[in-house]
Design a protein around this motif. Structure first.
Motif, PDB file in Angstrom:
ATOM      1  N   ARG A   1       0.853  -1.205   0.000  1.00 31.80           N
ATOM      2  CA  ARG A   1       0.000   0.000   0.000  1.00 31.80           C
ATOM      3  C   ARG A   1       0.888   1.254   0.000  1.00 31.80           C
ATOM      4  N   ALA A   2       1.959   1.211   0.789  1.00 30.30           N
ATOM      5  CA  ALA A   2       2.861   2.374   0.842  1.00 30.30           C
ATOM      6  C   ALA A   2       3.434   2.658  -0.551  1.00 30.30           C
ATOM      7  N   SER A   3       3.816   1.611  -1.258  1.00 28.89           N
ATOM      8  CA  SER A   3       4.443   1.838  -2.573  1.00 28.89           C
ATOM      9  C   SER A   3       3.469   2.492  -3.555  1.00 28.89           C
ATOM     10  N   LYS A   4       2.176   2.365  -3.271  1.00 24.45           N
ATOM     11  CA  LYS A   4       1.176   3.005  -4.149  1.00 24.45           C
ATOM     12  C   LYS A   4       0.832   4.421  -3.694  1.00 24.45           C
ATOM     13  N   GLU A   5       1.170   4.751  -2.451  1.00 20.46           N
ATOM     14  CA  GLU A   5       0.721   6.041  -1.901  1.00 20.46           C
ATOM     15  C   GLU A   5       1.836   7.051  -1.628  1.00 20.46           C
ATOM     16  N   VAL A   6       3.067   6.573  -1.443  1.00 17.68           N
ATOM     17  CA  VAL A   6       4.105   7.506  -0.987  1.00 17.68           C
ATOM     18  C   VAL A   6       4.563   8.484  -2.071  1.00 17.68           C
ATOM     19  N   LEU A   7       4.949   9.645  -1.624  1.00 13.60           N
ATOM     20  CA  LEU A   7       5.574  10.623  -2.502  1.00 13.60           C
ATOM     21  C   LEU A   7       6.504  11.492  -1.659  1.00 13.60           C
ATOM     22  N   SER A   8       7.762  11.570  -2.072  1.00 12.98           N
ATOM     23  CA  SER A   8       8.725  12.399  -1.344  1.00 12.98           C
ATOM     24  C   SER A   8       8.824  13.762  -2.018  1.00 12.98           C
ATOM     25  N   LEU A   9       8.661  14.790  -1.203  1.00 15.36           N
ATOM     26  CA  LEU A   9       8.697  16.177  -1.712  1.00 15.36           C
ATOM     27  C   LEU A   9      10.075  16.779  -1.459  1.00 15.36           C
ATOM     28  N   PRO A  10      10.445  17.808  -2.211  1.00  9.49           N
ATOM     29  CA  PRO A  10      11.774  18.418  -2.014  1.00  9.49           C
ATOM     30  C   PRO A  10      11.996  18.878  -0.575  1.00  9.49           C
ATOM     31  N   ILE A  11      13.125  18.484  -0.030  1.00 13.52           N
ATOM     32  CA  ILE A  11      13.528  18.992   1.298  1.00 13.52           C
ATOM     33  C   ILE A  11      15.052  19.004   1.320  1.00 13.52           C
ATOM     34  N   TYR A  12      15.622  20.159   1.457  1.00 17.89           N
ATOM     35  CA  TYR A  12      17.075  20.277   1.518  1.00 17.89           C
ATOM     36  C   TYR A  12      17.405  21.614   2.170  1.00 17.89           C
ATOM     37  N   PRO A  13      18.562  21.687   2.831  1.00 18.05           N
ATOM     38  CA  PRO A  13      18.856  22.865   3.653  1.00 18.05           C
ATOM     39  C   PRO A  13      18.879  24.183   2.881  1.00 18.05           C
ATOM     40  N   GLU A  14      19.121  24.127   1.579  1.00 14.17           N
ATOM     41  CA  GLU A  14      19.231  25.377   0.821  1.00 14.17           C
ATOM     42  C   GLU A  14      17.868  25.867   0.324  1.00 14.17           C
ATOM     43  N   MET A  15      16.832  25.140   0.647  1.00 12.02           N
ATOM     44  CA  MET A  15      15.490  25.514   0.193  1.00 12.02           C
ATOM     45  C   MET A  15      15.096  26.858   0.807  1.00 12.02           C
ATOM     46  N   THR A  16      14.515  27.741  -0.006  1.00 14.76           N
ATOM     47  CA  THR A  16      14.165  29.062   0.526  1.00 14.76           C
ATOM     48  C   THR A  16      12.702  29.071   0.996  1.00 14.76           C
ATOM     49  N   ASP A  17      12.385  30.049   1.844  1.00 19.42           N
ATOM     50  CA  ASP A  17      10.999  30.194   2.294  1.00 19.42           C
ATOM     51  C   ASP A  17      10.071  30.422   1.110  1.00 19.42           C
ATOM     52  N   LYS A  18      10.590  31.135   0.114  1.00 15.42           N
ATOM     53  CA  LYS A  18       9.786  31.429  -1.079  1.00 15.42           C
ATOM     54  C   LYS A  18       9.420  30.126  -1.792  1.00 15.42           C
ATOM     55  N   GLN A  19      10.400  29.238  -1.880  1.00 13.02           N
ATOM     56  CA  GLN A  19      10.147  27.949  -2.539  1.00 13.02           C
ATOM     57  C   GLN A  19       9.116  27.137  -1.760  1.00 13.02           C
ATOM     58  N   ILE A  20       9.262  27.177  -0.422  1.00 10.53           N
ATOM     59  CA  ILE A  20       8.327  26.399   0.403  1.00 10.53           C
ATOM     60  C   ILE A  20       6.905  26.955   0.231  1.00 10.53           C
ATOM     61  N   SER A  21       6.756  28.266   0.312  1.00 10.83           N
ATOM     62  CA  SER A  21       5.391  28.799   0.166  1.00 10.83           C
ATOM     63  C   SER A  21       4.849  28.567  -1.234  1.00 10.83           C
ATOM     64  N   CYS A  22       5.703  28.630  -2.226  1.00  7.80           N
ATOM     65  CA  CYS A  22       5.262  28.357  -3.599  1.00  7.80           C
ATOM     66  C   CYS A  22       4.748  26.914  -3.706  1.00  7.80           C
ATOM     67  N   MET A  23       5.521  25.976  -3.110  1.00  4.27           N
ATOM     68  CA  MET A  23       5.128  24.560  -3.107  1.00  4.27           C
ATOM     69  C   MET A  23       3.741  24.396  -2.502  1.00  4.27           C
ATOM     70  N   VAL A  24       3.591  24.991  -1.311  1.00  3.37           N
ATOM     71  CA  VAL A  24       2.350  24.832  -0.563  1.00  3.37           C
ATOM     72  C   VAL A  24       1.167  25.416  -1.343  1.00  3.37           C
ATOM     73  N   ARG A  25       1.408  26.580  -1.931  1.00  7.11           N
ATOM     74  CA  ARG A  25       0.340  27.231  -2.695  1.00  7.11           C
ATOM     75  C   ARG A  25      -0.117  26.329  -3.834  1.00  7.11           C
ATOM     76  N   ILE A  26       0.856  25.783  -4.538  1.00  7.67           N
ATOM     77  CA  ILE A  26       0.523  24.916  -5.686  1.00  7.67           C
ATOM     78  C   ILE A  26      -0.170  23.632  -5.217  1.00  7.67           C
ATOM     79  N   ILE A  27       0.342  23.054  -4.138  1.00  8.56           N
ATOM     80  CA  ILE A  27      -0.268  21.812  -3.619  1.00  8.56           C
ATOM     81  C   ILE A  27      -1.737  22.065  -3.234  1.00  8.56           C
TER      82      ILE A  27
END
Ligand SMILES: Cc1ncc(COP(=O)(O)O)c(C=O)c1O
Length: 368
Positions: free
Chosen positions: A338-364
């Motif tokens: 079931r996990a293999s059908k449902e999982v999705l890993s989203l970008p996460i890395y220390p250089e990620m900016t707040d702008k990128q995070i809010s953009c991600m969330v907005r789009i999601i």
């Protein structure tokens, strides 16, 4: 805005001076194989993990392989592990002609379900390999309790969990041997392949050191048949420079995860990652579940909006062609499937900016 899974060039730019210097030093001292930079790095990792010994190798795959080999694992032995991991975990077992025995995962953490473990232990069982998947340590107290009861070895697959903690003890110091990978995308990644084992047992550290060096300690006095598995000086020197920043980078990963959690927790078709109360999760991956059969459509939607995402893992090990010889069938490990059908890993890395995070969330949030 483009949001990749990683930004390793951005990371390099942030510590360029230290990295360039570390590479130059190795070249200047011609310490390409073995030598002081490898030694310094091994000592730093042992200190970081709180273990007495660390032995560097050419990959996380070899860390697992040589760990099992050093424990005398071979034909006829059974090793218990998770079916929801990278193939290297089970491959190390198979390469020694031992048999991987899978136990389904706990759906909340994606780690091996210790409640189902005891029923898989037989007279042939020699070891357990818990995988600290996505950066979260497995339930080590319960696993170690069973290991003690049945006299089994515990080899941690901590490839994704450097810096993670369980009851305040570092991954790599929670079993007999800890195995790490320095694959470039890992929380501590080299500029090529690399791996290391950590242990408190001198005999095991010595055995692995001999095995990795063609079966010898003294050159041309080979005592047994071994392999060549070396972390080179340049990688060791780069990794030492990066290790200095690891705790800060892991803290940033945890903060990004917190921000994601806050924003995504009320979205109906998404399940945010669950973090156990007694662990320090280092979010090698931020892995959500996308329910209602929407995962693949959601992934495509992110792609159309320039957002990368990866499915770790699309097929559980027992259903891979390479593992068919074990004769497992579909339905054997329902939670891993079931996990293999449902999982999705989203970008996460220390250089990620707040702008990128809010953009991600907005789009999601706009996904229908
Ligand atoms: C859980 C797990 N085990 C083992 C490995 C093998 O490590 P490496 O790629 O360094 O051989 C990896 C990573 O790639 C991994 O994620």
């Amino acid at each position: 805005m483009k949001i990749p899974m990683l930004n390793l060039y951005g990371q390099y730019k942030s510590i360029k001076r230290e990295i360039d210097e570390s590479i130059k030093n190795v070249i200047k001292n011609q310490a390409f194989i073995g030598g002081r930079y490898v030694e310094i790095f091994e000592n730093s990792i042992a200190r970081f993990c709180g273990t007495k010994f660390a032995v560097s190798l050419n990959s996380g795959t070899d860390a697992l392989y040589l760990s099992l080999w050093s424990l005398g694992i071979g034909k006829g032995d059974e090793i218990i592990t998770s079916p929801f991991t990278f193939i290297a975990t089970a491959e190390a077992i198979s390469r020694l002609d031992a048999k991987p025995v899978f136990v389904d995962i706990d759906p909340s953490t994606f780690n091996i379900n210790y409640k189902q473990l005891e029923e898989k232990i037989t007279k042939k069982t020699k070891a357990i390999i818990p995988v600290h998947l996505f950066g979260q340590p497995a339930d080590m107290d319960e696993i170690n309790k069973l290991a003690r009861k049945y006299k089994l070895y515990v080899v941690e697959d901590a490839a994704q969990a450097i810096g993670a903690k369980y009851n305040n003890i570092n991954a790599g110091n929670l079993g007999d041997i800890g195995c790490f990978s320095f694959y470039p995308s890992k929380n501590l990644g080299g500029y090529g392949d690399g791996g290391i084992v950590t242990t408190n047992k001198k005999t095991l550290a010595e055995k692995i050191r001999i095995l990795k060096n063609h079966g010898s300690i003294i050159k041309y006095r080979n005592e047994i048949i071994g392999v060549s598995s070396r972390l080179d000086g340049i990688q060791a020197s780069i990794l030492s420079a990066k290790l200095f920043h690891l705790e800060k980078w892991n803290r940033i990963r945890r903060n990004i995860a917190k921000k994601y959690n806050r924003e995504l927790k009320n979205i109906q078709f998404i399940s945010i990652p669950f973090e156990n109360g007694n662990v320090y999760h280092v979010y090698h991956q931020y892995t959500i579940r996308v329910k209602q059969n929407k995962r693949d459509r959601f992934k495509k939607y992110l792609e159309q909006n320039n957002i990368s995402s990866i499915i770790y893992y699309p097929t559980p090990l027992h259903l891979l062609k390479a593992m068919q010889y074990l004769c497992y069938k579909k339905g054997n490990f329902p939670e891993a499937e079931r996990a293999s059908k449902e999982v999705l890993s989203l970008p996460i890395y220390p250089e990620m900016t707040d702008k990128q995070i809010s953009c991600m969330v907005r789009i999601i949030k706009k996904f229908k």
